[in-house]
Design a protein around this motif. Structure first.
Motif, short mmCIF file in Angstrom:
data_model
loop_
_atom_site.label_atom_id
_atom_site.label_comp_id
_atom_site.label_asym_id
_atom_site.label_seq_id
_atom_site.Cartn_x
_atom_site.Cartn_y
_atom_site.Cartn_z
N ASN A 556 -6.53 24.90 -7.02
CA ASN A 556 -6.01 26.21 -6.63
C ASN A 556 -5.96 26.25 -5.10
O ASN A 556 -6.85 26.79 -4.44
CB ASN A 556 -6.88 27.33 -7.18
CG ASN A 556 -6.23 28.69 -7.03
OD1 ASN A 556 -5.07 28.79 -6.61
ND2 ASN A 556 -6.96 29.74 -7.35
N ARG A 557 -4.92 25.64 -4.55
CA ARG A 557 -4.80 25.51 -3.10
C ARG A 557 -3.95 26.62 -2.50
O ARG A 557 -3.72 26.64 -1.31
CB ARG A 557 -4.22 24.15 -2.76
CG ARG A 557 -4.97 22.99 -3.40
CD ARG A 557 -4.38 21.65 -3.04
NE ARG A 557 -4.68 21.29 -1.65
CZ ARG A 557 -4.25 20.17 -1.08
NH1 ARG A 557 -3.49 19.33 -1.76
NH2 ARG A 557 -4.55 19.90 0.18
N THR A 558 -3.43 27.52 -3.34
CA THR A 558 -2.63 28.64 -2.86
C THR A 558 -3.19 29.92 -3.45
O THR A 558 -4.14 29.92 -4.22
CB THR A 558 -1.15 28.47 -3.28
OG1 THR A 558 -1.06 28.56 -4.70
CG2 THR A 558 -0.60 27.13 -2.81
N SER A 559 -2.54 31.02 -3.08
CA SER A 559 -2.97 32.32 -3.62
C SER A 559 -2.42 32.56 -5.02
O SER A 559 -2.76 33.56 -5.65
CB SER A 559 -2.50 33.45 -2.68
OG SER A 559 -1.07 33.41 -2.55
N GLN A 560 -1.59 31.64 -5.50
CA GLN A 560 -1.02 31.80 -6.83
C GLN A 560 -1.96 31.23 -7.88
O GLN A 560 -3.11 30.89 -7.59
CB GLN A 560 0.35 31.10 -6.88
CG GLN A 560 1.36 31.68 -5.88
CD GLN A 560 2.68 30.93 -5.91
OE1 GLN A 560 2.81 29.91 -6.58
NE2 GLN A 560 3.67 31.44 -5.17
N ASP A 561 -1.46 31.11 -9.13
CA ASP A 561 -2.29 30.59 -10.22
C ASP A 561 -2.65 29.13 -9.98
O ASP A 561 -1.92 28.40 -9.29
CB ASP A 561 -1.55 30.72 -11.55
CG ASP A 561 -1.43 32.18 -12.00
OD1 ASP A 561 -2.23 33.00 -11.52
OD2 ASP A 561 -0.56 32.47 -12.84
N PRO A 562 -3.75 28.68 -10.56
CA PRO A 562 -4.12 27.27 -10.45
C PRO A 562 -3.02 26.37 -11.00
O PRO A 562 -2.23 26.74 -11.86
CB PRO A 562 -5.40 27.17 -11.28
CG PRO A 562 -5.95 28.56 -11.28
CD PRO A 562 -4.76 29.48 -11.26
N GLN A 563 -2.98 25.16 -10.50
CA GLN A 563 -1.99 24.18 -10.93
C GLN A 563 -2.70 22.91 -11.38
O GLN A 563 -3.89 22.71 -11.12
CB GLN A 563 -1.02 23.87 -9.78
CG GLN A 563 -0.20 25.07 -9.32
CD GLN A 563 0.65 24.74 -8.11
OE1 GLN A 563 0.31 23.85 -7.33
NE2 GLN A 563 1.76 25.44 -7.97
N ALA A 564 -1.91 22.01 -12.05
CA ALA A 564 -2.46 20.74 -12.52
C ALA A 564 -1.84 19.60 -11.71
O ALA A 564 -0.62 19.47 -11.66
CB ALA A 564 -2.17 20.55 -14.00
N TRP A 565 -2.69 18.82 -11.08
CA TRP A 565 -2.22 17.62 -10.37
C TRP A 565 -2.36 16.45 -11.33
O TRP A 565 -3.44 16.14 -11.82
CB TRP A 565 -3.05 17.41 -9.11
CG TRP A 565 -2.48 16.39 -8.18
CD1 TRP A 565 -1.50 16.57 -7.26
CD2 TRP A 565 -2.87 15.01 -8.12
NE1 TRP A 565 -1.25 15.40 -6.61
CE2 TRP A 565 -2.07 14.41 -7.11
CE3 TRP A 565 -3.79 14.23 -8.79
CZ2 TRP A 565 -2.19 13.07 -6.77
CZ3 TRP A 565 -3.90 12.89 -8.47
CH2 TRP A 565 -3.10 12.33 -7.46
N LYS A 566 -1.22 15.80 -11.61
CA LYS A 566 -1.14 14.81 -12.69
C LYS A 566 -1.25 13.40 -12.15
O LYS A 566 -0.61 13.03 -11.17
CB LYS A 566 0.19 14.99 -13.43
CG LYS A 566 0.43 14.06 -14.59
CD LYS A 566 1.79 14.38 -15.21
CE LYS A 566 2.15 13.45 -16.34
NZ LYS A 566 3.49 13.77 -16.91
N MET A 567 -2.07 12.60 -12.82
CA MET A 567 -2.23 11.20 -12.46
C MET A 567 -2.22 10.36 -13.74
O MET A 567 -2.91 10.69 -14.70
CB MET A 567 -3.55 11.01 -11.70
CG MET A 567 -3.94 9.56 -11.49
SD MET A 567 -5.55 9.44 -10.70
CE MET A 567 -5.83 7.69 -10.75
#
Length: 698
Positions: A556-567
């Motif tokens: 959660n690097r922004t003020s928006q909803d959390p995101q998924a970083w895919k690897m």
């Protein structure tokens, strides 16, 4: 007492067996002219039969399309077991036509078997449908419309593949795109084909009043068996050199059985002998639903505009059949004929075998390419390592061996993974490695123990101004059989609950908690529902390739909803599923030349009283072919590409044998199959020793 004998008069004469031809007796025709389709020579009843066959084949092939993956993913059987059970079922479906043919020809007739047995009881009904429906359609034509009857078999095969085309495309979608109880909806995938069987029954019954229904000919299977047995035993009992030899070994049944029956059995046995090599072709053709589908699970189904499921690849076969049948009938065969080449039915079948053999050679080449593109596995005293930097800035990673020697050195930017897995060598089965992490002006030393033959991911974490690391072991066994494995790292300060399906959910702890692996069906996951104690949000996981393992970092690097970083945690083959197209094209061309021709050949060479029996014998070769696959799958122990080569070479050898047999085969003319008016009046036996017979006046 002669089973064919009528009441005898007392006046009898003794004479040798007559060899004169008996005048033919025509089949009894309906009193009213048979209704035609739009003024053509095609009976209207054909329309009902073709539509019925479309619905029945939709049901059959729709169910078979998802059967292998049902065994693999729902019942969790191995690939070899799934293949064996698939072909055992297919073999059973093609064994039961022998029973259906016997009932049709001797008791109920083709119409009643189709409507009462075949379509009511699907499990056993396939044995009633398969030997009857093609022959029943042929019965609708008068002899003067033989050319239209030949084209009917092409139309009949088109209806089969039209039903197969639609069902093999739709049922995998019903399975994969609809969720039932949190899993793939196999109930719906099997239920829709069942509904089509009901429609098939209704459509077929609608044409009841206009069908030509030749009456059953008596217990033909029993008569054939008794006739053959009597000929063999009679020849054995009269093996003296003083007794004249006869032209054919079945002529030794002339003392007990009528000439027409003996002629029919001769025609039957000649064709059955020709059928001996045929099962090998079916052994290759029917692997589209088993081995080729399993091959597709290890390939990338993303075509850019559409994601193709592994079992949907089978749709190519009926699609190409619909294209190839008119192409071959209207273009290729006519061009060959204009070149003065006699392209007989048996020659077409031989060419079909060669094309199927080439298809499996291509399949073997694709399998080898898949194996080469599959990432290598760490061997003895080796491991694969990949680092993932979750810190806000670049981190330099240095890996030291047990003698403080540098074995790996990489600079990894924030949220960047190493471009590849690094291979590290161990001196023992398990070894400790020292990791030196440099972040800004901060240096951190840590130690991790790793075991041979494994994949590892080093995850670098940030906590304020400090950094740390943790080692995650990648479990490759979670990604077999075309499934996808996922796990999550939660960087949030709160626990996250993730719902991957109706019955699939997991909880990931706060502050870099790591979940266990969860196995999913490959495909698109655009909106995965997630929940914390005070917030709901969705994660876009994107396309998950079959056979791969993924690591998702929840950030959660922004003020928006959390995101998924895919690897991509465990790499998988990137070979496109489109590489299977050449092998499908070759095997389908072979099927058109072999199967369509074989259907018409079986009907044209069958005696009038045994058409369903010979059709069932044709289908019996399919059953034996599936048994061959079952045996090879269970006991060969070969790698997949070698197994494909084995089947290819075997079919080439069989094709050579079949070509030699076909070269010596003389096709039966239609007039040779006509029945005499007195076919039930036999030549009765007088003296088995002297081989003299009596001629009875009735």
């Amino acid at each position: 007492m002669n089973p064919f004998q009528k009441n005898e008069s007392k006046e009898t004469l003794f004479s040798p067996v007559s060899t004169e031809e008996v005048p033919p007796r025509l089949l009894s025709l309906p009193k009213k002219p048979t209704p035609k389709i739009c003024g053509s020579n095609y009976p209207l009843s054909i329309a009902f039969i073709v539509v019925n066959e479309f619905c029945e084949r939709f049901s059959y092939y729709g169910m078979k399309a998802v059967l292998t993956l049902y065994f693999l993913y729902f019942l969790h059987w191995s690939e070899d077991t799934s293949t064996s059970i698939y072909h055992a079922f297919s073999s059973l479906c093609y064994f039961t036509p022998i029973l259906g043919a016997a009932i049709a020809d001797s008791w109920l007739g083709k119409f009643k078997v189709l409507s009462l047995v075949g379509l009511s009881l699907i499990a056993l009904g396939t044995g009633g449908i398969k030997p009857c429906v093609a022959a029943f359609g042929g019965d609708q034509f008068e002899e003067k419309h033989a050319e239209e009857r030949t084209r009917y078999f092409s139309v009949f095969y088109l209806s089969i593949n039209a039903g197969s085309l639609i069902s093999t495309f739709i049922t995998p979608m019903l399975r994969g795109d609809v969720q039932c109880f949190g899993e793939d909806c196999y109930a719906l995938a099997f239920g829709v084909p069942g509904l089509l069987m009901v429609i098939a029954l209704v459509v077929f019954s609608m044409g009841s009043k206009i069908y030509r229904k030749p009456p059953p000919e008596g217990n033909i299977v029993t008569q054939v068996a008794k006739c053959i047995w009597f000929a063999i035993s009679n020849r054995f009992n009269n093996r003296s050199g003083d007794i004249p030899k006869r032209q054919h070994w079945l002529d030794w049944a002339a003392e007990k059985y009528p000439k027409q029956l003996i002629m029919d059995v001769k025609a039957l046995t000649r064709v059955l002998f020709l059928y001996i090599p045929l099962p090998m072709f079916w052994a290759l053709l029917d692997q589209q639903g088993s081995r080729w589908t399993l091959q597709a699970t290890r390939m990338n189904g993303n075509l850019g505009f559409f994601v193709l499921q592994p079992d949907q690849m089978q749709v190519l076969n009926p699609l190409l059949v619909l294209i190839f049948i008119p192409l071959f009938d209207l273009v290729i065969y006519r061009l060959v004929s204009k070149c003065g080449i006699n392209f007989s039915s048996l020659r077409k079948m031989a060419v079909g075998m060669i094309l199927a053999s080439l298809a499996f050679a291509v399949a073997a080449a694709v399998e080898i390419k898949i194996d080469r593109m599959t990432p290598p596995q760490p061997g003895s005293q080796k491991i694969f390592l990949q680092a993932l930097n979750l810190a806000d800035d670049e981190v330099k990673v240095t890996v030291l061996g047990d003698e403080n020697n540098t074995v790996l050195e990489e600079s990894i930017k924030s949220f960047q993974k190493m471009p590849h897995y690094a291979q590290l060598h161990l001196k023992t089965k398990s070894q400790d490695f020292h990791f030196y992490l440099k972040y800004h002006n901060l240096s951190v030393y840590t130690k991790h123990s790793m075991e041979e033959k494994n994949w590892y991911s080093l995850i670098i974490l940030e906590d304020g101004k400090n950094i740390s690391s943790m080692m995650v072991k990648v479990e490759e066994n979670k990604t077999t059989n075309g499934m996808t494995a996922v796990r999550f790292v939660n960087t949030l300060r709160k626990e996250v609950n993730i719902s991957l399906g109706t019955d699939i959910s997991l909880t990931v702890g706060e502050d870099y908690g790591v979940s266990a692996y969860t196995t999913l069906q490959s495909g698109e996951y655009p909106a995965v529902h997630c929940r914390t104690e005070d917030k709901n949000f969705s994660l876009n996981m994107g396309l998950l390739d079959p056979g791969a393992a993924y690591l998702f970092v929840i950030i959660n690097r922004t003020s928006q909803d959390p995101q998924a970083w895919k690897m991509e945690h465990m790499p998988t083959t990137k070979l496109s599923i489109a590489w299977q197209l050449p092998q499908y094209a070759l095997v389908t061309a072979g099927e058109v030349m072999f199967s369509v021709t074989g259907l018409e050949f079986s009907y044209s060479q069958a005696p009038t009283s045994m058409k369903s029996v010979l059709q069932a014998a044709w289908l019996l070769t399919v059953a034996v072919g599936n048994i061959i696959v079952l045996v090879v799958a269970q006991f060969s122990g070969l790698v997949q590409w070698a197994e494909f080569i084995l089947f290819s070479c075997l079919l080439l050898v069989v094709c050579l044998i079949f070509s030699i047999m076909g070269y010596n085969y003389v096709p039966i003319k239609p007039e040779d199959l006509q029945e005499p008016a007195d076919k039930h009046i036999p030549y009765t036996q007088r003296n088995m020793i002297n081989l003299e017979t009596k001629k009875t006046k009735l």
